[in-house]
Design a protein around this motif. Structure first.
Motif, short mmCIF file in Angstrom:
data_model
loop_
_atom_site.label_atom_id
_atom_site.label_comp_id
_atom_site.label_asym_id
_atom_site.label_seq_id
_atom_site.Cartn_x
_atom_site.Cartn_y
_atom_site.Cartn_z
N LEU A 147 -28.64 -11.16 9.28
CA LEU A 147 -29.74 -10.28 9.69
C LEU A 147 -29.82 -10.22 11.22
CD1 LEU A 147 -32.17 -8.49 9.19
CD2 LEU A 147 -33.57 -10.55 8.86
N CYS A 148 -29.66 -11.35 11.88
CA CYS A 148 -29.67 -11.36 13.35
C CYS A 148 -28.57 -10.46 13.90
CB CYS A 148 -29.49 -12.79 13.87
SG CYS A 148 -30.82 -13.91 13.44
N GLU A 149 -27.41 -10.47 13.27
CA GLU A 149 -26.30 -9.62 13.71
C GLU A 149 -26.63 -8.14 13.52
OE1 GLU A 149 -22.91 -10.93 11.54
OE2 GLU A 149 -22.96 -12.97 12.38
N GLU A 150 -27.24 -7.80 12.37
CA GLU A 150 -27.57 -6.39 12.12
C GLU A 150 -28.70 -5.91 13.04
OE1 GLU A 150 -25.91 -4.24 10.45
OE2 GLU A 150 -24.49 -5.81 9.86
N ILE A 151 -29.65 -6.78 13.35
CA ILE A 151 -30.71 -6.41 14.30
C ILE A 151 -30.11 -6.13 15.67
CG2 ILE A 151 -32.72 -7.28 15.55
CD1 ILE A 151 -33.59 -8.69 12.99
N ALA A 152 -29.12 -6.94 16.08
CA ALA A 152 -28.46 -6.71 17.37
C ALA A 152 -27.78 -5.34 17.39
CB ALA A 152 -27.44 -7.82 17.63
N HIS A 153 -27.10 -4.98 16.29
CA HIS A 153 -26.46 -3.65 16.21
C HIS A 153 -27.50 -2.54 16.25
CE1 HIS A 153 -22.76 -5.65 15.59
NE2 HIS A 153 -22.90 -5.92 14.30
N TRP A 154 -28.61 -2.77 15.54
CA TRP A 154 -29.67 -1.75 15.47
C TRP A 154 -30.34 -1.56 16.82
CZ3 TRP A 154 -35.25 -2.56 15.23
CH2 TRP A 154 -35.95 -1.39 14.97
N LEU A 155 -30.55 -2.65 17.56
CA LEU A 155 -31.14 -2.55 18.90
C LEU A 155 -30.22 -1.76 19.84
CD1 LEU A 155 -32.63 -6.13 19.37
CD2 LEU A 155 -33.90 -4.00 19.04
N MET A 156 -28.93 -1.93 19.69
CA MET A 156 -28.00 -1.15 20.50
C MET A 156 -28.08 0.33 20.14
SD MET A 156 -25.79 -0.71 22.82
CE MET A 156 -25.25 -2.35 23.35
N ARG A 157 -28.13 0.64 18.82
CA ARG A 157 -28.19 2.04 18.40
C ARG A 157 -29.49 2.70 18.81
NH1 ARG A 157 -26.52 -0.24 13.40
NH2 ARG A 157 -28.51 0.30 12.41
N SER A 158 -30.61 1.99 18.66
CA SER A 158 -31.92 2.61 18.85
C SER A 158 -32.50 2.46 20.25
CB SER A 158 -32.92 2.04 17.84
OG SER A 158 -33.08 0.63 18.03
N ARG A 159 -32.11 1.38 20.98
CA ARG A 159 -32.71 1.11 22.30
C ARG A 159 -31.67 0.96 23.41
NH1 ARG A 159 -35.96 0.91 18.77
NH2 ARG A 159 -37.88 -0.32 18.60
N SER A 160 -30.40 1.02 23.06
CA SER A 160 -29.32 0.76 24.03
C SER A 160 -29.45 -0.64 24.62
CB SER A 160 -29.33 1.80 25.16
OG SER A 160 -29.14 3.09 24.63
N MET A 161 -29.91 -1.59 23.80
CA MET A 161 -30.07 -2.98 24.22
C MET A 161 -28.82 -3.77 23.83
SD MET A 161 -34.03 -3.85 23.20
CE MET A 161 -33.80 -5.61 23.48
N ASP A 162 -28.21 -4.41 24.80
CA ASP A 162 -27.04 -5.25 24.53
C ASP A 162 -27.55 -6.68 24.32
OD1 ASP A 162 -24.56 -6.33 24.27
OD2 ASP A 162 -23.99 -6.10 26.37
N VAL A 163 -27.65 -7.09 23.05
CA VAL A 163 -28.25 -8.38 22.70
C VAL A 163 -27.25 -9.22 21.93
CG1 VAL A 163 -30.12 -9.52 21.44
CG2 VAL A 163 -30.56 -7.35 22.62
N ASN A 164 -27.14 -10.48 22.31
CA ASN A 164 -26.31 -11.43 21.58
C ASN A 164 -27.07 -11.89 20.34
OD1 ASN A 164 -24.83 -13.65 20.64
ND2 ASN A 164 -24.26 -14.28 22.70
N PRO A 165 -26.48 -11.77 19.14
CA PRO A 165 -27.18 -12.23 17.92
C PRO A 165 -27.64 -13.68 18.00
CG PRO A 165 -25.22 -10.98 17.33
CD PRO A 165 -25.17 -11.18 18.82
N GLU A 166 -26.97 -14.49 18.82
CA GLU A 166 -27.37 -15.90 18.96
C GLU A 166 -28.75 -16.03 19.59
OE1 GLU A 166 -24.43 -17.93 21.20
OE2 GLU A 166 -22.86 -17.75 19.66
N ASP A 167 -29.19 -14.99 20.32
CA ASP A 167 -30.48 -15.03 21.00
C ASP A 167 -31.61 -14.43 20.17
OD1 ASP A 167 -29.21 -16.15 23.18
OD2 ASP A 167 -28.81 -14.21 24.11
N ILE A 168 -31.30 -13.98 18.95
CA ILE A 168 -32.32 -13.37 18.08
C ILE A 168 -32.83 -14.43 17.10
CG2 ILE A 168 -32.73 -11.65 16.28
CD1 ILE A 168 -30.69 -9.87 17.66
N PHE A 169 -34.16 -14.52 17.00
CA PHE A 169 -34.81 -15.46 16.10
C PHE A 169 -35.78 -14.70 15.20
CE2 PHE A 169 -33.15 -17.96 19.45
CZ PHE A 169 -32.96 -19.25 18.97
N ILE A 170 -35.63 -14.88 13.90
CA ILE A 170 -36.46 -14.18 12.92
C ILE A 170 -37.83 -14.84 12.84
CG2 ILE A 170 -36.60 -13.35 10.54
CD1 ILE A 170 -34.24 -12.24 12.19
N THR A 171 -38.88 -14.00 12.73
CA THR A 171 -40.26 -14.50 12.65
C THR A 171 -41.00 -13.86 11.48
OG1 THR A 171 -41.17 -12.73 14.05
CG2 THR A 171 -40.31 -14.69 15.16
#
Length: 469
Positions: A147-171
């Motif tokens: 899920l962290c990996e898919e959120i990273a892809h989605w943030l790139m598609r929707s916000r142009s945010m380059d995010v490492n999945p390792e830095d995403i934490f689910i809440t």
């Protein structure tokens, strides 16, 4: 016998009824400490039950330490069990019958009737059938890695945010993120800087902990950070893409100034990306995170894009904060339920999220137009709109009017639920001429009828100084 009244049709077994009755009598002092209980045969005969039933009840009392029993001696009540119970008197509530809510302009409520429930049900079933036994164990405080990996892809598609999945934490939604971040980022003697008006979520968490608050006034471009330049700050919380509740967009000059200040004073910025998915004119607004990820904690949630009860959000954390986050989360609730995380992963991977948001953006844009047209038709030049063309609510300013408690009570009695901006302010006298009208969950007819009902109520309560038409 012994005050025991048995109900043979009760779902509770007879043995447990006897146990509970004797236990209560002992605690209340009706059976004294040291008092000898009747033999199992005697009590069984008196109650008209089998001796085995009474034996089971006595075993329960013995196991929990209410009685003492020795071989060859009768059972007797243990010492020190009497508890004096104070009667709790509930305050009398005088509930007044009120008419039901007919027009509910609450904010932040998506249209749940248009969510693809059959598709979501299929994904939940597939998740149930594909999860391994190992995946059903504790997985740790970070969240489901796919899920962290898919959120990273989605943030790139929707916000142009380059995010490492390792830095995403689910809440569990944005609120849990605020609870954790307030504890992690607090510095003794330093204040949390919040917008005024602002969302009550993080404000309540800070106030409940007794931490210092520093308010930043909000204009049509978001927070004015000039008031915190000379202050000791723990962290700054902003909603830059669509300020809640006034709807302004934090301009690049203020963003850059805030990042420089965070670097100079060594604090982090909490970026709550409130309502950013639903912008109806132009491209999505870039987050502050894209300007400097080292100083920004990005908080997002799926409550408004999907449905509120999903309770899945996420935080993009700078690496220096991750060890503390894992420690705090591990001793809070460890992790989110995995089933919904797996289903959401598929929802994102198959671009169903993208399709749903595109569809809802069109739907909400049409509802917004219905709302604005209805307001202009009823109120004409007596109302001003605040904020960017985005989100699920509109802030309305009525120059010369003040919306206090009596007006809100009149609205409630008229079947209207609406929120004044002043309730989100640090000082209740600020923005008293503004109301918030949420529309995402309402039908076109409900919007038009609700605006007309609001118009009639305001016209009735105004001093006559306003020209509606």
């Amino acid at each position: 016998m012994w005050g025991i009244e048995l109900q043979k049709r009760n779902k509770i077994s007879l043995a447990r009824q006897i146990f509970l009755s004797l236990k209560q009598s002992i605690l209340m002092g009706q059976i004294s400490q040291g008092e000898v209980l009747p033999s199992t045969r005697e009590l069984a005969k008196g109650l008209g039950v089998s001796r085995n039933t009474v034996c089971d009840a006595y075993d329960m009392l013995l196991t929990e330490g209410f009685i003492v029993s020795r071989q060859g001696a009768p059972s007797h009540v243990a010492e020190g069990l009497h508890i004096t119970q104070k009667e709790v008197v509930s305050p009398k509530e005088h509930k007044r019958e009120r008419p039901p809510i007919r027009w509910d302009f609450k904010t932040g409520q998506p249209d749940l009737s248009l969510f693809p429930w059959p598709l979501w049900s299929q994904m939940i079933r597939r998740a149930t059938n594909t999860l391994s036994a190992q995946q059903l164990e504790y997985s740790g405080p970070k969240g489901y890695e796919p899920l962290c990996e898919e959120i990273a892809h989605w943030l790139m598609r929707s916000r142009s945010m380059d995010v490492n999945p390792e830095d995403i934490f689910i809440t569990s939604g944005a609120t849990q993120a605020f609870h954790l971040l307030v504890d992690i980022l607090h510095k003794e003697g330093h204040a949390f800087a919040l917008e005024s008006p602002s969302h009550p979520g993080i404000r309540t968490v800070i106030q409940d902990r007794g931490h210092l608050l520093q308010w930043m006034p909000v204009d049509q471009q978001g927070a004015d950070i000039s008031c915190i330049r000379d202050k000791d700050i723990s962290t700054v919380y902003v909603t830059p893409s669509h300020q809640f509740p006034l709807g302004g967009i934090f301009p690049a000059t203020r963003r850059a100034a805030l990042i420089r200040l965070a670097s100079e004073k060594d604090f982090y910025i909490i970026e709550d990306d409130y309502d950013s998915e639903f912008r109806y004119s132009g491209a999505p607004v870039s987050p502050i995170y894209s300007m400097d990820s080292s100083r920004v904690v990005y908080v997002g949630t799926f409550s408004k894009t999907l449905f509120p009860s999903l309770r899945i959000g996420f935080t993009v954390l700078p690496k220096p904060l991750q060890a503390k986050w894992k420690h705090y989360r591990n001793f809070m609730d460890v992790q989110n339920p995995v089933l919904e995380q797996v289903a959401l992963t598929e929802f994102l991977r198959k671009r169903k999220m993208d399709k749903h948001i595109q569809h809802m953006r069109r739907v909400y844009a049409e509802k917004r137009n219905v709302l604005l047209n209805a307001i202009e038709h009823s109120f004409s030049n007596a109302v001003q709109f605040w904020g960017d063309a985005s989100g699920l609510h509109v802030a309305l300013q009525f120059p010369g009017m003040e919306f206090g408690k009596q007006f809100m009570l009149n609205c409630r009695n008229a079947g209207i639920r609406i929120q004044p901006v002043s309730q989100y302010c640090s000082v209740q006298d600020n923005h008293k001429d503004k109301l918030l009208t949420g529309y995402g969950h309402l039908s076109d007819t409900q919007i038009r009828e609700g605006v007309q009902a609001l118009f009639e109520l305001i016209a009735k309560n105004s001093s006559g100084s306003l020209e509606f038409k």
